[in-house]
Write a protein that holds these residues in place. Structure first.
Motif, mmCIF file in Angstrom:
data_model
loop_
_atom_site.group_PDB
_atom_site.id
_atom_site.type_symbol
_atom_site.label_atom_id
_atom_site.label_comp_id
_atom_site.label_asym_id
_atom_site.label_seq_id
_atom_site.Cartn_x
_atom_site.Cartn_y
_atom_site.Cartn_z
ATOM 1 N N SER A 165 69.499 21.758 10.836
ATOM 2 C CA SER A 165 69.974 22.555 9.699
ATOM 3 C C SER A 165 70.406 23.944 10.148
ATOM 4 N N VAL A 166 69.650 24.534 11.072
ATOM 5 C CA VAL A 166 70.015 25.855 11.591
ATOM 6 C C VAL A 166 71.382 25.779 12.260
ATOM 7 N N LYS A 167 71.580 24.756 13.085
ATOM 8 C CA LYS A 167 72.861 24.598 13.779
ATOM 9 C C LYS A 167 73.996 24.423 12.780
ATOM 10 N N THR A 168 73.754 23.652 11.741
ATOM 11 C CA THR A 168 74.776 23.428 10.715
ATOM 12 C C THR A 168 75.097 24.722 9.980
ATOM 13 N N HIS A 169 74.055 25.446 9.558
ATOM 14 C CA HIS A 169 74.273 26.712 8.853
ATOM 15 C C HIS A 169 75.033 27.702 9.733
ATOM 16 N N CYS A 170 74.650 27.806 11.005
ATOM 17 C CA CYS A 170 75.319 28.743 11.911
ATOM 18 C C CYS A 170 76.769 28.347 12.160
ATOM 19 N N SER A 171 76.994 27.068 12.331
ATOM 20 C CA SER A 171 78.364 26.595 12.563
ATOM 21 C C SER A 171 79.252 26.887 11.353
ATOM 22 N N ARG A 172 78.755 26.585 10.184
ATOM 23 C CA ARG A 172 79.530 26.850 8.969
ATOM 24 C C ARG A 172 79.753 28.347 8.785
ATOM 25 N N ALA A 173 78.738 29.145 9.063
ATOM 26 C CA ALA A 173 78.882 30.596 8.939
ATOM 27 C C ALA A 173 79.925 31.119 9.923
ATOM 28 N N ASN A 174 79.888 30.636 11.159
ATOM 29 C CA ASN A 174 80.872 31.065 12.160
ATOM 30 C C ASN A 174 82.290 30.704 11.748
ATOM 31 N N HIS A 175 82.469 29.478 11.279
ATOM 32 C CA HIS A 175 83.805 29.046 10.868
ATOM 33 C C HIS A 175 84.303 29.848 9.661
ATOM 34 N N THR A 176 83.427 30.069 8.701
ATOM 35 C CA THR A 176 83.808 30.823 7.510
ATOM 36 C C THR A 176 84.154 32.260 7.874
ATOM 37 N N LEU A 177 83.310 32.897 8.680
ATOM 38 C CA LEU A 177 83.580 34.278 9.089
ATOM 39 C C LEU A 177 84.874 34.379 9.885
#
Length: 188
Positions: A165-177
């Motif tokens: 879940s951490v990896k998913t949240h970080c990946s989505r945050a990176n892509h969104t940013l």
């Protein structure tokens, strides 16, 4: 066991970053200050015996739980006031913290290279605004991983979720940013 000096040094080292995390989460300076102060008091009172190397993880867990408690209390207060009042709208003050307060910029940098300093300032403001657009869990994971420097396992422990879940949240945050900043002309 952490000595008083180690505890004081630790708290001093995390106070600005913790305040910024709380401010991103609750978007009100006074409440963010209260959350950080409560978190620091809980750490000092309840975990003074903890080894110094464990303080960062313990503190992050306390901080995140205090933020969640704030939301729970706000939800209850909101529900009760809705029931008991005639739905009078409230106006929250917009006392946003200057995001550049937490940057370590040399005092004379603005004088030696003002153009580069101004560009850094503009990018910092865009990143700050973009972080506030992220969903809460993505923002939390992003800040813990990249701002606090926790690894995936430590972040999962603080957030109370799986490493995946951490990896998913970080990946989505990176892509969104990255997408938000690219729209504004900032290429990372």
């Amino acid at each position: 066991m952490a000595s008083r000096k180690e505890m004081a040094d630790f708290l001093e080292s995390v106070e600005k970053r913790a305040f910024k995390q709380a401010l991103y989460a609750v978007r009100q300076e006074d409440n963010a200050l209260d959350i950080v102060q409560d978190s620091m008091m809980k750490l000092a009172d309840r975990y003074a015996h903890a080894p110094a190397n464990e303080l960062p993880l313990i503190f992050q867990r306390i901080l995140q739980n205090t933020i969640r408690d704030y939301y729970r209390r706000s939800k209850v207060r909101s529900f009760v006031s809705t029931l008991l009042s005639s739905l009078i709208p409230t106006h929250a003050e917009d006392d946003a913290l200057d995001p550049l307060e937490t940057l370590n910029v040399a005092a004379d940098e603005a004088h030696t290279n003002p153009e580069q300093w101004y560009q850094r300032k503009e990018v910092a403001l865009m990143i700050d605004a973009s972080l506030q657009l992220l969903p809460a869990r993505q923002r939390e994971a992003f800040l813990l991983r990249y701002w606090e420097g926790l690894d995936v396992a430590e972040t999962a422990l603080v957030m109370g979720c799986s490493e995946g879940s951490v990896k998913t949240h970080c990946s989505r945050a990176n892509h969104t940013l990255a997408a938000i900043l690219a729209q504004k002309g900032v290429m990372l």
